[in-house]
Write an enzyme that holds these catalytic residues in place. Structure first.
Site, PDB file in Angstrom:
ATOM      1  N   MET A 109       0.799  -1.222   0.000  1.00  0.00           N
ATOM      2  CA  MET A 109       0.000   0.000   0.000  1.00  0.00           C
ATOM      3  C   MET A 109       0.837   1.281   0.000  1.00  0.00           C
ATOM      4  SD  MET A 109      -2.900  -0.876  -0.564  1.00  0.00           S
ATOM      5  CE  MET A 109      -3.649  -2.489  -0.754  1.00  0.00           C
ATOM      6  N   SER A 115      -9.094   3.709  15.123  1.00  0.00           N
ATOM      7  CA  SER A 115      -8.557   3.484  16.456  1.00  0.00           C
ATOM      8  C   SER A 115      -9.016   4.569  17.409  1.00  0.00           C
ATOM      9  CB  SER A 115      -7.032   3.507  16.347  1.00  0.00           C
ATOM     10  OG  SER A 115      -6.440   3.637  17.609  1.00  0.00           O
ATOM     11  N   GLY A 156     -10.148   0.001  20.656  1.00  0.00           N
ATOM     12  CA  GLY A 156      -9.231   0.191  21.777  1.00  0.00           C
ATOM     13  C   GLY A 156      -8.083  -0.795  21.702  1.00  0.00           C
ATOM     14  N   HIS A 180      -5.484  -2.243   6.796  1.00  0.00           N
ATOM     15  CA  HIS A 180      -4.019  -2.323   6.897  1.00  0.00           C
ATOM     16  C   HIS A 180      -3.429  -1.084   7.571  1.00  0.00           C
ATOM     17  CE1 HIS A 180      -4.881   0.010   3.258  1.00  0.00           C
ATOM     18  NE2 HIS A 180      -3.750   0.642   3.500  1.00  0.00           N
ATOM     19  N   ILE A 181      -2.281  -1.271   8.216  1.00  0.00           N
ATOM     20  CA  ILE A 181      -1.492  -0.138   8.702  1.00  0.00           C
ATOM     21  C   ILE A 181      -0.013  -0.470   8.504  1.00  0.00           C
ATOM     22  CG2 ILE A 181      -3.000   0.881  10.471  1.00  0.00           C
ATOM     23  CD1 ILE A 181      -1.429  -0.842  12.527  1.00  0.00           C
ATOM     24  N   ALA A 221      -2.228  10.845  14.113  1.00  0.00           N
ATOM     25  CA  ALA A 221      -2.538  11.845  13.083  1.00  0.00           C
ATOM     26  C   ALA A 221      -3.138  11.177  11.852  1.00  0.00           C
ATOM     27  CB  ALA A 221      -1.272  12.604  12.710  1.00  0.00           C
ATOM     28  N   LYS A 228      -4.804   8.448  11.674  1.00  0.00           N
ATOM     29  CA  LYS A 228      -6.148   7.949  11.966  1.00  0.00           C
ATOM     30  C   LYS A 228      -7.154   9.097  12.086  1.00  0.00           C
ATOM     31  CE  LYS A 228      -5.581   3.446  12.081  1.00  0.00           C
ATOM     32  NZ  LYS A 228      -6.159   2.625  10.987  1.00  0.00           N
ATOM     33  N   TYR A 284       0.920   8.102  14.061  1.00  0.00           N
ATOM     34  CA  TYR A 284      -0.142   7.122  13.798  1.00  0.00           C
ATOM     35  C   TYR A 284      -1.498   7.737  14.139  1.00  0.00           C
ATOM     36  CZ  TYR A 284      -3.085   3.052  14.922  1.00  0.00           C
ATOM     37  OH  TYR A 284      -4.114   2.163  15.011  1.00  0.00           O
ATOM     38  N   THR A 338      -3.704  -8.210  19.388  1.00  0.00           N
ATOM     39  CA  THR A 338      -3.024  -8.815  18.240  1.00  0.00           C
ATOM     40  C   THR A 338      -1.555  -9.010  18.611  1.00  0.00           C
ATOM     41  OG1 THR A 338      -2.469  -6.663  17.293  1.00  0.00           O
ATOM     42  CG2 THR A 338      -4.545  -7.638  16.608  1.00  0.00           C
TER      43      THR A 338
END
Ligand SMILES: *[C@@H]1O[C@H](CO)[C@@H](O)[C@H](O)[C@H]1NC(C)=O
Ligand SMILES: *[C@@H]1O[C@H](CO)[C@@H](O)[C@H](O)[C@H]1NC(C)=O
Length: 296
Positions: free
Chosen positions: A90, A171, A217, A118-119, A186, A188, A184, A221
Site C-alpha cells: 500500500m 482506532s 481500543g 491495513h497499517i 494523526a 487515523k 499514527y 493482536t
C-alpha cells in the site's frame, strides 16, 4: 445537573448500542475485499466473513501468509464461495487502481464491502523531532491514510452499483491523540476527516453507500502486544484488558452489515473518553496518561 444529563445521555447511547439486530444472512453471498489480512484483525475478518458465507479477496504484502489464510478460509466456508488474494504494497498508491480492478474481476464484477484495515507497522516512541521521526511522516500518511482514500476512490463506482459499504478500521488514537504513536494518531484522525466528509457528500448525492468507522481500543493482536512489550508499557498491559482479535473482527462485520456510522470496541474502554474529551479535555488526558510509562 450536567452529571444527570450526561448519565441519561450515556444510558441512552449505551442502550441503543446494545440492541443487537445483526442478521448474519445479510452477509451471505456478499463480495468482500479486506486489506491487511495476513495477520491480526484482518486475518480474523477473513475467517468470519468466510464462515458467514461471503466471497472474499484479501490483500497484504506477504504471499505465503495470504495463501495460508485463504486455505483456512476454504476450510471454514463453503466450497461454492470465492476465496482469493492479491499481493500488494500500500506504499505504492499508483497500483491501487489496478488492485481494485483485479479484485472486482476476481469477484465476478461486483463489490459489496471494502474493508480497509491495513497499517504500516511502527515502533512506539517519543516524538523528539529528530530526522528519523520526520522521515516517518510520508510513509505513515501514505499507507495509513492516502492508500485508504485511493482504494475507496477506485471502489466508489462499484459500491454505488451494489449499494455497498466502506468499512474503515480506525482506532481510539484516531479520536484522542495518544502518546508514543502521535504520527499514527494523526493518520487515523485524517481518516475521520476524509470519510466524514465523504459520507456527507454521498448523502447529498443520494448515493447509497454506507461508511462505518471502527474506533478500536486495545486489541490483543501479536503486533500490538509485542510493540507494547518492547516499549515496556507494562502498566497498560497489566491494567487494560485486551480484546480478542476474533471478537473484534465480528463486531466490525456487524457494524458494516448494519451500516452504522461508527462502532466503538471494546465500548467501555473507548467510548466514555471519546464522548467526554471535548467537554473535559484536561481530565480525560490525565486519565488517559495514567496507563502510559515514559521510558528513558
Ligand atoms: C506514480 O505515478 C506518477 C505519475 O505517473 C509518478 O510521477 C510517480 O513517480 C509514481 N509513483 C510511484 C510510487 O510509482
Ligand atoms: C524519534 O526519534 C528519536 C531519536 O532518534 C527516537 O528515539 C524515537 O524513538 C523516535 N520516535 C518515533 C515515534 O519513532
Amino acid at each position: 445537573m450536567i452529571k444527570k444529563f450526561l448519565a441519561v445521555l450515556f444510558g441512552l447511547v449505551l442502550g441503543y448500542m446494545l440492541i443487537d439486530d445483526f442478521n448474519p444472512e445479510t452477509v451471505k453471498g456478499k463480495n468482500v475485499f479486506i486489506t491487511g489480512a495476513s495477520t491480526g484483525i484482518g486475518e480474523q475478518l477473513a475467517y468470519h466473513y468466510a464462515k458467514l458465507g461471503a466471497n472474499i479477496v484479501i490483500t497484504a504484502r506477504r504471499e505465503r501468509r495470504l495463501k495460508e489464510v485463504i486455505e483456512k478460509c476454504r476450510e471454514l466456508g463453503n466450497k461454492e464461495q470465492t476465496y482469493d488474494y492479491i499481493v500488494a504494497d500500500m506504499l505504492d498508491l499508483n497500483s491501487t487502481g489496478n488492485v481494485i480492478q483485479t479484485v472486482v474481476n476476481k469477484l465476478g464484477g461486483r463489490l459489496d464491502y471494502l474493508v480497509l484495515n491495513h497499517i504500516i507497522l511502527l515502533d512506539l516512541g517519543v516524538w523528539t523531532g529528530s530526522q528519523h521521526n520526520l522521515s516517518l511522516i510520508d510513509k505513515v500518511i501514505n499507507v495509513n491514510f492516502q492508500s485508504y482514500v485511493y482504494l475507496a476512490s477506485h471502489s466508489l463506482p462499484h459500491l454505488e452499483e451494489s449499494k455497498g459499504s466502506i468499512v474503515v478500521v480506525s482506532s481510539f488514537a484516531g479520536k484522542f491523540g495518544q502518546p508514543f504513536v502521535s504520527i499514527y494518531s494523526a493518520s487515523k484522525f485524517a481518516l475521520d476527516g476524509f470519510f466524514g466528509g465523504l459520507r456527507q457528500e454521498l448523502k447529498l448525492r443520494n448515493c447509497d453507500i454506507s461508511i462505518t468507522v471502527c474506533v478500536l481500543g486495545f486489541i490483543g493482536t501479536e503486533n500490538a502486544i509485542s510493540q507494547l512489550e518492547s516499549y515496556k508499557q507494562n502498566l497498560l498491559l497489566k491494567l487494560v484488558t485486551a480484546a480478542s482479535p476474533s471478537d473484534t473482527a465480528l463486531q466490525i462485520i456487524r457494524g458494516g452489515a448494519k451500516r452504522v456510522r461508527q462502532i466503538y470496541y471494546p465500548m467501555m474502554q473507548v467510548f466514555p473518553l471519546v464522548m467526554l474529551r471535548d467537554l473535559f479535555p484536561e481530565m480525560c488526558d490525565t486519565i488517559n496518561r495514567f496507563v502510559y510509562t515514559l521510558n528513558s
